[in-house]
Write a protein that holds these residues in place. Sequence first.
Motif, mmCIF file in Angstrom:
data_model
loop_
_atom_site.group_PDB
_atom_site.id
_atom_site.type_symbol
_atom_site.label_atom_id
_atom_site.label_comp_id
_atom_site.label_asym_id
_atom_site.label_seq_id
_atom_site.Cartn_x
_atom_site.Cartn_y
_atom_site.Cartn_z
ATOM 1 N N GLY A 1 0.806 -1.210 0.000
ATOM 2 C CA GLY A 1 0.000 0.000 0.000
ATOM 3 C C GLY A 1 0.842 1.264 0.000
ATOM 4 N N ILE A 2 0.344 2.289 0.666
ATOM 5 C CA ILE A 2 1.019 3.589 0.747
ATOM 6 C C ILE A 2 1.587 3.743 2.151
ATOM 7 N N ARG A 3 2.875 4.042 2.230
ATOM 8 C CA ARG A 3 3.516 4.195 3.537
ATOM 9 C C ARG A 3 4.304 5.511 3.565
ATOM 10 N N LEU A 4 3.983 6.347 4.542
ATOM 11 C CA LEU A 4 4.698 7.590 4.763
ATOM 12 C C LEU A 4 5.488 7.460 6.058
ATOM 13 N N ASP B 1 8.125 23.719 9.731
ATOM 14 C CA ASP B 1 7.645 22.990 8.554
ATOM 15 C C ASP B 1 6.136 22.822 8.639
ATOM 16 N N LEU B 2 5.489 22.768 7.481
ATOM 17 C CA LEU B 2 4.048 22.526 7.471
ATOM 18 C C LEU B 2 3.747 21.108 7.929
ATOM 19 N N LEU B 3 4.500 20.149 7.396
ATOM 20 C CA LEU B 3 4.412 18.751 7.847
ATOM 21 C C LEU B 3 5.693 18.444 8.602
ATOM 22 N N ARG B 4 5.572 17.903 9.805
ATOM 23 C CA ARG B 4 6.734 17.827 10.701
ATOM 24 C C ARG B 4 7.045 16.409 11.155
ATOM 25 N N GLY B 5 6.820 15.450 10.297
ATOM 26 C CA GLY B 5 7.116 14.067 10.641
ATOM 27 C C GLY B 5 5.873 13.195 10.574
ATOM 28 N N VAL B 6 5.293 13.105 9.377
ATOM 29 C CA VAL B 6 4.063 12.343 9.187
ATOM 30 C C VAL B 6 4.400 10.868 9.027
ATOM 31 N N ASP B 7 3.806 10.027 9.864
ATOM 32 C CA ASP B 7 3.919 8.571 9.764
ATOM 33 C C ASP B 7 2.526 8.014 9.545
ATOM 34 N N LEU B 8 2.337 7.334 8.431
ATOM 35 C CA LEU B 8 1.014 6.811 8.092
ATOM 36 C C LEU B 8 1.166 5.628 7.168
ATOM 37 N N HIS B 9 0.391 4.577 7.423
ATOM 38 C CA HIS B 9 0.399 3.399 6.551
ATOM 39 C C HIS B 9 -1.029 3.121 6.097
ATOM 40 N N ILE B 10 -1.242 3.228 4.799
ATOM 41 C CA ILE B 10 -2.524 2.873 4.198
ATOM 42 C C ILE B 10 -2.342 1.499 3.572
ATOM 43 N N ARG B 11 -2.961 0.497 4.140
ATOM 44 C CA ARG B 11 -2.737 -0.869 3.688
ATOM 45 C C ARG B 11 -3.264 -1.075 2.275
ATOM 46 N N SER B 12 -2.700 -2.033 1.588
ATOM 47 C CA SER B 12 -3.110 -2.303 0.214
ATOM 48 C C SER B 12 -4.592 -2.638 0.156
ATOM 49 N N GLY B 13 -5.315 -1.961 -0.736
ATOM 50 C CA GLY B 13 -6.744 -2.190 -0.878
ATOM 51 C C GLY B 13 -7.585 -1.420 0.118
ATOM 52 N N GLU B 14 -6.957 -0.660 0.994
ATOM 53 C CA GLU B 14 -7.674 0.083 2.031
ATOM 54 C C GLU B 14 -7.966 1.500 1.564
ATOM 55 N N THR B 15 -9.067 2.049 2.066
ATOM 56 C CA THR B 15 -9.378 3.461 1.865
ATOM 57 C C THR B 15 -9.191 4.181 3.181
ATOM 58 N N MET B 16 -8.319 5.186 3.176
ATOM 59 C CA MET B 16 -8.029 5.968 4.375
ATOM 60 C C MET B 16 -8.573 7.378 4.188
ATOM 61 N N ALA B 17 -9.395 7.839 5.144
ATOM 62 C CA ALA B 17 -9.856 9.220 5.131
ATOM 63 C C ALA B 17 -8.874 10.061 5.927
ATOM 64 N N LEU B 18 -8.585 11.264 5.414
ATOM 65 C CA LEU B 18 -7.684 12.191 6.084
ATOM 66 C C LEU B 18 -8.479 13.427 6.482
ATOM 67 N N VAL B 19 -8.521 13.702 7.786
ATOM 68 C CA VAL B 19 -9.274 14.851 8.270
ATOM 69 C C VAL B 19 -8.334 15.754 9.063
#
Length: 590
Positions: free
Chosen positions: A340-343, A359-377
Amino acid sequence: MRSLLRLWPYVRPVRTRLVVSVTAALLASLSTLLVPIVLGRIVDGPIAEHDLEALWPLAALLLLLGLSEAAFFHLRRVVVARPLADVETTLRGELFGKLQRLPVSFHDRWGSGQLLSRAMSDLYVMRTFLSFPLIFLVVNTLTFLAGIALMFTQDWRLALITLGPAVPLFLLTRRFESRYSRATRLTQDRNGDLATLVEESVLGIRILKAFGRHRSMAERFHQQSAVLRRTELEKAGMLANLWSIVIGLPELALGCALAVGAYLVAHDELSAGALVAFLSTALTVRWPIESLGWLMAYSNEAATATDRFFEVLDEPDAEPAEAVRTTTTAAVKTATTPDGIRLTGVRFRYPDAPAGTPDLLRGVDLHIRSGETMALVGATGSGKTTLTALLPRLYEITAGTITLDGRDIRELDRTHLRELVAVAFEDPILFSTTIRENVLMGAPGAGDDQLRAALATAQAGFVDQLSEGVDTEVGEQGLGLSGGQRQRLALARAVVGDPAFLVLDDPLSALDVHTEALVERALREVLASTTALVVAHRPSTVLLADRVAVLADGRIETVGTHQELLQSSARYRALMSGEAALAPERSTAR
């Protein structure tokens, strides 16, 4: 002026034509230098001796020289017209291609009018310089030298008098060049600013009229026009001063030469025909001198236009591959199973961010598994849209890594990456072409079945009610359609190619409740077969996702299902309820 040498690679393919054009123009100019010799012979021969029979051959020779001059000048223009138009087309194509390759951060910094003026008016100036001033800088110089040599053979005393202004003119043009270059650059930059203002006014005409601001925008336009006018008048003043001296000094020297020549003729030290021939030669040489001011001015404008053109071409397309490898914290892993997508530790700041700001983003860690839909709020300004722009590398991350199925996106070819990742932005941009071409832009080569499926997913059946269906032209930016219609077409463009990874930035914000429900129902089928990141502001959009990530203070604060976060996160509850102020985060376990 050295910047004009950078045009040589583009001119090299047509150099033979340019040489022919210069040769033809030189022959035309040299034919005019033969006219004074013939005139001198006419005065000292047939006129002095009253021999009408001897006049006709010399008159025929003058006619022949005139026809030759006209023929050579015609040849000069015909030879270079098409090739230099091709050079301009090549330059414009290269500039447009460069604009497509440059990162979004470049376009954030540059006004569209500045780029438009470089692609149109500056290239016109460059092409005109190659077709006329460049040729006559060479031809007039050679004509001037040949004319001076001829004048010295006719009478060296008169020649010295005529050449008296040469040194002051040389010093004057050197000073003029530097001052005029600065004024020209300022004028062309202000032209670009004015073009940007006009474009913004045209594109935002609905807003201006709705808020009654068209008069204030007109006032702003007139102010910038007045500034441009002052700059143009300063240029005109400089050019007028130069021309008055460039024309006045040679005329004064010519008058002195005429007076001295008349004295020599009166004392039988010079024949009347020789004086006529000398003065005719001096008048012929006068044009290369008088044209010096105009040629210098246009050459400066062309040099400035060339500098502005290469300012864009010299911008780096992207970070060099070597630099990418040195910033990668680990070797690129080859995924044996979908990941999937891994930050990991992703940081980002805009290039033009003020120094000292975080920084606007200061250390984003996120894993969106393959086939998964992740909402970002997240709250407005938290960086959600920026984060979505990092996945297709519209911006380059400052630090950290982003991987798609284990592959670092910085190691992927951009074209391939953007085939993998489809994006629908919050602002649905459409192009001045047909609905079919707008939608299929997301999957070149897709067929009608895929087009229809994508339109059905986006609930864009309204296209069948248009005059020409999917072949209807939508107009500039699609302003002939409603906001909801444009957003549905943008969504269809994102899903038409069955992308492996899908990024949707609040894709349903402009839809009514009924249409939104229909789109969500169809979109669930698409999301079931892809890995997706969806920026969401409403609970209905969040419910499309398997899990939800909350972005706050430049980091992912928490991840969970919608129900879990409603129970555990006060910030999430505040975002979903639309509260204006967030309560301090506290434990809510019961």
